[in-house]
Design an enzyme around this catalytic site. Structure first.
Site, PDB file in Angstrom:
ATOM      1  N   GLY A 208      21.254  23.515  63.860  1.00 56.93           N
ATOM      2  CA  GLY A 208      21.697  24.667  63.070  1.00 56.93           C
ATOM      3  C   GLY A 208      21.858  25.888  63.948  1.00 56.93           C
ATOM      4  CG  ASN A 209      24.333  28.838  63.268  1.00 51.92           C
ATOM      5  OD1 ASN A 209      24.100  29.728  62.471  1.00 51.92           O
ATOM      6  ND2 ASN A 209      25.344  27.960  63.112  1.00 51.92           N
TER       7      ASN A 209
END
Ligand code: CTP
Length: 400
Positions: A208-209
């Site tokens: 993810g980020n």
């Protein structure tokens, strides 16, 4: 613009209360239906009889009407209003509003109001400049209230400085402009992508980020407040759309965001691509949890995700506007311009991770908007809500 609008006029105890009668007259003349709510101190400065004669309604000041004992519902009143204007707003009432001190009808109505609130302070220059007043006004701004700045001039104390309540004509103008702007995207359907995407590794892990989705949701709220029908294609975030009319399509991966966006876009007049989409997903996703005890370290093989913005760029018709974001760490300007052209965007919003207070997770952002004619607008560091306003202003300019 004010014809038929339901407006609560809140009046506090200050010398400028005499101007409220004129403001009330102007609002009535403009076709608004006005309910006056006055604080106990306000009645020392202007009589309810004058205000009731001008508004054609009994003035509300207490929770109960003394002669009948009937209850004045601040909740109903708050829901009835299309706007609430507090003029004059004293330092004391501003402080109560900022801190939720609901000890009179005006402040309880304010706390119940769902409509936009306009606050026109009036007080002596030193009271206005005091850090306490300024902090309270800042809190009201953060709540989304509109502060109608006082003018400079001679004050009741005969001192000269900032603190005079804005003239009634100008307060009416602010309201008219607000209602005009709230219609500026009427009948338009706008799509916003927001948040991160999660790319599954195994049933318990993902790539993810740090995107929080705050910028995308702020843009969606701003579009909705200007009358647009809005759909957010949202990656996993912990936010909720405040405006009930906003439709939220929840997705997880870039592929799901792509599928939802491609489906929605043809029915939209504009799309703002705010999501931080993962460029890669895991080709060898495991259907079982990858275990620690392996002879060899597991290898995660990546494959490219579709570029959603670029795909919409090729689908886009002349009547549609497409905007994107570029979050850069190096060669910011050149990279943003390259993305603007490669993805066939009408404009791109550049934010740099090198700028303090800009980018992921923060409540603020500092952006430069570059459009497809080479025009550049550089903005100051602002709350994401105000940045959203700037972006939507540019969007409206670009709409055919
Ligand atoms: N974008 C998209 N789909 C992707 C990647 C990006 O829609 N698969 C959109 C983003 O929402 C943003 C713009 O394209 O509006 C630019 O995103 P960014 O991540 O800055 O650019 P990339 O094209 O992914 O390039 P890079 O990661 O190499 O900087």
């Amino acid at each position: 613009m004010l014809k038929g609008k339901h407006i609560i006029l809140g009046i506090c105890g200050g010398i400028a209360a005499y101007k409220s009668a004129y403001l009330l007259r102007l609002l009535i003349k403009a076709g608004a239906e006005v309910q006056v709510v006055i604080t106990p101190a306000g009645k020392e400065f202007i009589t309810p009889v004058t205000l009731s004669a001008l508004s054609g309604k009994p003035v509300i000041s207490e929770f109960f009407t003394a002669n009948t004992g009937s209850w004045n519902s601040h909740v109903d009143l708050g829901l009835w209003a299309d706007a609430m204007v507090i003029a004059p707003a004293t330092a004391s009432t501003i402080g109560k509003m900022a801190n939720g001190v609901a000890d009179n009808m005006l402040v309880t109505t304010y706390l119940s109001a769902k409509a936009p609130v306009f606050v026109a302070p009036a007080m002596d220059l030193d009271m206005f400049a005091h850090p306490s007043t300024q902090r309270n006004l800042q809190l009201l701004r953060q709540y989304g209230n509109h502060i109608i700045e006082p003018a400079s001039g001679e004050l009741a104390s005969h001192l000269v400085g900032k603190g005079r309540m804005e003239e009634p004509e100008n307060i009416v103008k602010v309201l008219e402009e607000y209602f005009a702007a709230s219609q500026s995207l009427a009948c338009k359907r706008i799509m916003v992508t927001a948040g991160p995407t999660y790319e599954k590794i195994d049933p318990v892990r993902y790539i993810g980020n740090y995107s929080s989705g705050k910028m995308g949701y702020a843009i969606a709220e701003e579009c909705a407040s200007r009358g647009a029908e809005v759909v957010i294609i949202s990656g996993p975030v912990s936010l909720k759309a405040e405006n009930q009319s906003i439709k939220v399509v929840d997705v997880e991966s870039a592929q799901e965001m792509y599928d939802a966006s491609v489906k929605e876009f043809p029915r939209c007049d504009a799309a703002i691509m705010c999501a931080a989409v993962a460029d890669y997903c895991v080709e060898n996703q495991s259907s079982h949890k990858i275990k620690r005890e392996h002879d060899e370290l597991p290898v995660i093989r990546l494959k490219k995700n579709p570029d959603i913005a670029a795909s919409l760029g090729t689908m886009k018709s002349d009547r549609q506007v497409l905007a994107g974001f570029a979050l850069e760490t190096d060669n910011e300007d050149a990279n943003a311009v390259e993305k603007l052209h490669r993805k066939h965007l009408d404009f791109i919003v550049l934010n740099s991770l090198n700028e303090p207070g800009a980018g992921f997770k923060t409540d603020t952002n500092k952006v430069t908007i570059i459009d497809n004619t080479g025009n550049r607008r550089v903005y100051d560091l602002k709350s994401k809500r105000l940045v959203a306003k700037d972006i939507v202003d540019v969007l409206i300019e670009k709409m055919p």
